[in-house]
Design an enzyme around this catalytic site. Structure first.
Site, short mmCIF file in Angstrom:
data_model
loop_
_atom_site.label_atom_id
_atom_site.label_comp_id
_atom_site.label_asym_id
_atom_site.label_seq_id
_atom_site.Cartn_x
_atom_site.Cartn_y
_atom_site.Cartn_z
N GLY A 20 27.61 45.85 44.30
CA GLY A 20 28.85 46.79 43.16
C GLY A 20 29.36 48.16 43.84
CG ASN A 138 36.35 37.69 37.30
OD1 ASN A 138 35.46 38.51 37.87
ND2 ASN A 138 36.28 36.43 38.35
CG HIS A 140 39.35 35.28 42.08
ND1 HIS A 140 38.63 34.44 42.18
CD2 HIS A 140 40.22 33.90 42.19
CE1 HIS A 140 38.49 33.76 42.92
NE2 HIS A 140 39.88 33.88 43.60
#
Length: 226
Positions: A20, A138, A140
């Site tokens: 996290g 997202n 990446h």
């Protein structure tokens, strides 16, 4: 139809699978000049013991969390499929009405059905139809088109060391059904050196990730709730 009161804080839901650290960057940035008028209203993990859940629960004020893992879900519902699992994740999100969903180290490829729910073109039984598309983004750890999918850091680093690529980096992109092929929102190159340890490269990469995940999240929030 689900709607949000005008003038209320912008709402983020964050999907995680692990430690996290990207989530922490968002926690630190919420309601600062980097991410103004923004609250994280849910952190959802597909792993029960993901440390990111603890980060959310320990923040001030605590952020609501939940977890739903694929294999236990399938075991508890033998008649269900992986897509049914994705729809349950979508259900959890629809119920909290986020403005944007951020995949921040979310190690699960979502199905097209999940995206259809958040686009408002598919209605879940027992839930209201999403009134306005909820964008999904997202992070990446590769440049667009370089190393799609899993182990992108390791694959990229090894390819650089072999001389197969001349640069590496990280991006935040819109999530589409094709893995890591959505429109890049922010891309940044990360310095990498011949002969260095991957650990040293990863440290530099993570620092860039923590910057661009906030930057891209604000970009998309500004589109949907200026």
């Amino acid at each position: 139809m689900l709607s949000i009161k005008a003038g209320s804080p912008r709402r983020l839901a964050v999907l995680i699978s692990g430690n996290g650290t990207n989530l922490q960057a968002l926690i630190n940035a919420q309601n600062t000049p980097s991410l103004p008028n923004t609250n994280i209203i849910l952190v959802l993990s597909n792993r029960k013991h993901a440390h990111g859940l603890t980060r959310a629960q320990s923040s001030t004020p605590p952020i609501p969390t939940t977890h739903l893992a694929l294999q236990p879900f399938l075991k508890a519902h033998p008649d269900k499929t992986r897509e049914d699992y994705d729809l349950e994740i979508a259900r959890e999100l629809v119920r909290v009405r986020p403005d944007v969903v951020v995949c921040a180290g979310w190690m699960h490829i979502v199905s097209e059905g999940f995206l259809e729910v958040l686009k408002g073109v598919r209605q879940l039984e027992g839930e209201e139809l999403v009134e306005r598309e909820i964008p999904v983004i997202n992070i990446h750890p590769a440049l667009f088109g370089q190393f799609d999918g899993a182990r992108a850091v390791e694959r990229g680093f090894e390819a650089f060391q072999r001389g197969e690529v001349g640069e590496l980096g990280v991006m935040v992109h819109r999530v589409v059904k094709e893995v890591d092929r959505g429109e890049p929102l922010v891309q940044r190159r990360v310095e990498v050196f011949k002969g260095e340890r991957i650990k040293d490269y990863e440290e530099r990469l993570h620092k860039v990730e923590w910057e661009i995940i906030v930057e891209a999240t604000r970009m998309v929030l500004d589109e949907v709730r200026p």
